[in-house]
Each structure stands twice: as structure tokens, then as C-alpha cells.
Design a protein around this motif. Structure first.
Motif, mmCIF file in Angstrom:
data_model
loop_
_atom_site.group_PDB
_atom_site.id
_atom_site.type_symbol
_atom_site.label_atom_id
_atom_site.label_comp_id
_atom_site.label_asym_id
_atom_site.label_seq_id
_atom_site.Cartn_x
_atom_site.Cartn_y
_atom_site.Cartn_z
ATOM 1 N N LEU A 198 0.712 -1.166 -0.048
ATOM 2 C CA LEU A 198 -0.082 -0.095 -0.062
ATOM 3 C C LEU A 198 0.775 1.276 -0.077
ATOM 4 C CD1 LEU A 198 -2.786 1.340 0.485
ATOM 5 C CD2 LEU A 198 -2.535 1.071 2.862
ATOM 6 N N VAL A 199 0.490 2.165 -0.808
ATOM 7 C CA VAL A 199 1.092 3.607 -0.904
ATOM 8 C C VAL A 199 0.087 4.685 -0.795
ATOM 9 C CG1 VAL A 199 2.374 5.316 -2.226
ATOM 10 C CG2 VAL A 199 3.143 2.843 -2.325
ATOM 11 N N LEU A 200 0.302 5.653 0.177
ATOM 12 C CA LEU A 200 -0.655 6.623 0.716
ATOM 13 C C LEU A 200 -0.088 7.870 -0.257
ATOM 14 C CD1 LEU A 200 -1.038 6.068 4.124
ATOM 15 C CD2 LEU A 200 -2.288 4.984 2.632
ATOM 16 N N LEU A 201 -1.040 8.798 -0.859
ATOM 17 C CA LEU A 201 -0.821 9.867 -1.363
ATOM 18 C C LEU A 201 -1.499 10.950 -0.692
ATOM 19 C CD1 LEU A 201 -0.656 9.056 -5.209
ATOM 20 C CD2 LEU A 201 1.033 8.854 -3.679
ATOM 21 N N GLY A 202 -1.065 12.219 -0.563
ATOM 22 C CA GLY A 202 -1.558 13.331 -0.065
ATOM 23 C C GLY A 202 -1.230 14.319 -0.792
ATOM 24 N N GLY A 203 -2.321 15.546 -1.275
ATOM 25 C CA GLY A 203 -1.915 16.559 -1.878
ATOM 26 C C GLY A 203 -2.678 17.645 -1.485
ATOM 27 N N ASN A 204 -3.452 17.828 -0.742
ATOM 28 C CA ASN A 204 -4.376 18.802 -0.392
ATOM 29 C C ASN A 204 -3.401 19.730 0.729
ATOM 30 O OD1 ASN A 204 -6.770 16.646 -0.929
ATOM 31 N ND2 ASN A 204 -7.096 18.618 -1.746
ATOM 32 N N ALA A 205 -3.645 21.113 0.249
ATOM 33 C CA ALA A 205 -2.888 22.064 1.368
ATOM 34 C C ALA A 205 -3.240 23.315 0.944
ATOM 35 C CB ALA A 205 -1.474 21.906 1.258
ATOM 36 N N ARG A 206 -2.742 24.527 1.604
ATOM 37 C CA ARG A 206 -3.058 25.777 1.550
ATOM 38 C C ARG A 206 -1.940 26.436 0.901
ATOM 39 N NH1 ARG A 206 -8.062 26.215 3.047
ATOM 40 N NH2 ARG A 206 -8.868 25.379 4.783
ATOM 41 N N GLY A 207 -1.916 27.657 0.129
ATOM 42 C CA GLY A 207 -0.937 28.424 -0.309
ATOM 43 C C GLY A 207 -0.438 27.695 -1.192
ATOM 44 N N ASN A 208 1.047 27.634 -1.158
ATOM 45 C CA ASN A 208 1.810 26.976 -2.340
ATOM 46 C C ASN A 208 2.372 25.655 -2.006
ATOM 47 O OD1 ASN A 208 3.491 27.861 -0.317
ATOM 48 N ND2 ASN A 208 5.208 28.803 -1.611
ATOM 49 N N LYS A 209 1.514 24.949 -1.081
ATOM 50 C CA LYS A 209 2.178 23.568 -0.852
ATOM 51 C C LYS A 209 1.318 22.480 -1.456
ATOM 52 C CE LYS A 209 3.202 23.128 3.510
ATOM 53 N NZ LYS A 209 3.482 22.950 4.962
ATOM 54 N N PHE A 210 0.194 22.806 -2.184
ATOM 55 C CA PHE A 210 -0.685 21.555 -2.607
ATOM 56 C C PHE A 210 -0.259 21.129 -3.981
ATOM 57 C CE2 PHE A 210 -2.538 25.362 -4.525
ATOM 58 C CZ PHE A 210 -2.731 24.894 -5.840
ATOM 59 N N MET A 211 -0.492 19.792 -4.137
ATOM 60 C CA MET A 211 0.013 19.115 -5.427
ATOM 61 C C MET A 211 -1.177 19.386 -6.493
ATOM 62 S SD MET A 211 1.764 15.715 -4.350
ATOM 63 C CE MET A 211 3.657 15.591 -3.892
ATOM 64 N N SER A 212 -0.600 19.470 -7.748
ATOM 65 C CA SER A 212 -1.781 19.311 -8.732
ATOM 66 C C SER A 212 -2.343 17.934 -9.039
ATOM 67 C CB SER A 212 -1.023 19.896 -10.119
ATOM 68 O OG SER A 212 -0.296 19.121 -10.526
#
Length: 271
Positions: free
Chosen positions: A110-124
Motif C-alpha cells: 500500500l502507498v498513500l498519497l496526499g496533496g491537499n494544502a493551502r498556499g503554495n504547498k498543494f499538489m496538482s
């Protein structure tokens, strides 16, 4: 809530109140210290080097670089002795049961991904979808964790990569229960991949191998408190660095390097 209101709530007749202030801004700490003069409050602020919080009979020591150790040192100063340090968290069995149900009966790591954040830290969306496709093709089960902030939406990710699984705060789960579920998933994961921030620190409490994309944080102060961490630095555009500008190839290279090291050094573990 103002500090004065908190102090009034916990005030005990004839007792002394202790305030430990973890904030890092010296001006704010000095203002608070002055406001508490004469109120019978023992105030332990997070001043640099503890120089301004030095008291008679307390040995002056240098402040550790990492914030977690700085905070621990403040508590030790209050206790007047060394205390054991353990950053790990316990995971409730109910959360483990729910995590196993989410994962299913497959045997893919299992691999977990996270990409939600505020400012310039979020992933596309493009970054996350490309990483998910690559890892799924490589034989991994990939789960995207929906958390507050800007960035990919479940609908957009599933439209790009239908094999991706998604989990977010369900209506029947409160904040604490969702956090426990994330910890349980982190326990069984071969890796977590995401931007520098809260999720990475959360998974460090269950020692999840982690790849973080850093957009400028001082990692000597803010690195996750776990041993198996790969760091990818986001490219700088002028004065800022956006996580979404980081080449997917760089993130995947670090991820596969971390996973390969896990297979080499921890072959006895079953994720």
C-alpha cells in the motif's frame, strides 16, 4: 480565545498556574510575559536558546534545533529533570479494523498519497494522477487521502486514473476518528508521499516511510520524526517555491528509491 480567559477557566484558589508557550515569535512571547507579571503564573516561553527564560537555579542549556525537541526541553525544564521522549502515537483497534476493510484482501503493498494544502504547498491533479498511475503499474495499491485545503478533488483524480482509491472524512467519522483511521493506514503502508506538512508529521508517529516535497521549510527544525524519509525540494520561482511545480519524475525517483530500500532492509515486513 484570549489567554486571560483560559487562565480564568483553569484558575484554582491558592494554586499556581503554569503556561508553556510553544510559539516562536519573540515579540509576542515578551508581550505575553509582561502581561502575566504579578498574576501568579509560571510562564515558560519558547525563547531562542532559552536565554530570556533563564531563572535562578535553572541551568542554562542550548535549545535543540528540531522543534519537537525544543518543546520537550521546555517540559523538562518545568519538571526539573530529564524525561523520556517518544513521538509515537497509539492506534485504536477499531481504526485498524476499518483500515483493513478499506484496504481489502489484496496483497499489493500500500502507498498513500496526499496533496491537499493551502498556499503554495498543494499538489496538482496532474502530479497526483501521474504518480498514482506509475505506482499502480508497478504493482502497488494506491490510496489518495482527501484532507482540507486546495488541490486535487476526488472526482478529478478518478477521472484521470480510475484505478485509484480515495478516502476522505466520511460523514459518520469525526475529526479524531478520521485521524485514527489515517494512523492505522500509515501503520500498514509501504510509503506515504506528499507535501511537507501535517500529514507527514502524523504518519511519522507510526513510523511510516515518507517522501515529502519541501517548498522551503527548514527541515532541521521541521523534518518528520521518523527514520525513513526522502526529501524532494520544490523548484524556486523568484521568492517562492510551489510544490505543484515539482517534476513528477523527481518525486517518483525518490519514492521508488525509498520503496527499494524498504524491500532491501525490511524484507521480513508485510505491508
Amino acid at each position: 480565545m484570549p489567554l486571560s480567559a483560559i487562565l480564568a477557566e483553569f484558575a484554582r484558589p491558592g494554586g499556581q498556574t503554569t503556561v508553556v508557550d510553544f510559539r516562536a515569535g519573540v515579540p509576542g512571547l515578551m508581550v505575553t510575559a509582561l502581561q502575566l507579571v504579578g498574576r501568579g503564573v509560571r510562564y515558560e516561553p519558547n525563547f531562542a536558546g532559552h536565554l530570556l527564560s533563564l531563572r535562578w537555579g535553572t541551568r542554562w542549556t542550548l535549545r535543540p534545533e528540531h522543534n519537537a525537541w525544543r518543546y520537550h526541553r521546555l517540559i523538562e525544564r518545568l519538571a526539573g529533570r530529564h524525561l523520556p521522549f517518544d513521538h509515537r502515537l497509539d492506534v485504536p483497534q477499531a481504526a485498524r479494523t476499518q483500515a483493513r476493510r478499506l484496504r481489502g484482501s489484496g496483497d499489493r503493498p500500500l502507498v498513500l498519497l496526499g496533496g491537499n494544502a493551502r498556499g503554495n504547498k498543494f499538489m496538482s491533479e496532474a502530479q497526483v494522477a501521474a504518480m498514482a498511475s506509475n505506482l499502480i503499474d508497478a504493482g502497488y495499491q494506491v490510496l489518495y487521502l482527501v484532507t482540507p485545503g486546495d488541490g486535487p478533488t476526488p472526482q478529478a483524480l478518478l477521472a484521470r486514473e480510475s484505478r485509484l482509491s480515495v478516502v476522505g472524512p466520511e460523514r459518520e467519522l469525526g475529526v479524531e476518528a478520521f485521524g485514527d483511521l489515517l494512523l492505522a493506514l500509515g501503520e500498514m503502508a509501504a510509503a506515504y508521499v506528499g507535501m511537507e506538512g501535517g500529514l507527514g508529521h502524523l504518519f511519522a508517529t507510526v513510523m511510516t516511510p515518507t517522501v515529502i516535497v519541501n517548498n522551503g521549510a527548514n527541515l532541521e527544525r521541521w523534518r518528520p520524526l521518523s527514520n525513513r524519509v526522502e526529501v524532494v525540494t520544490a523548484p524556486r520561482r523568484g521568492r517562492t517555491a510551489n510544490v505543484s511545480d515539482t517534476p513528477v519524475e523527481s518525486i517518483l525517483e525518490a519514492t521508488h528509491r525509498l520503496l527499494a530500500a524498504g524491500r532491501r532492509d525490511h524484507a521480513d515486513l508485510v505491508y
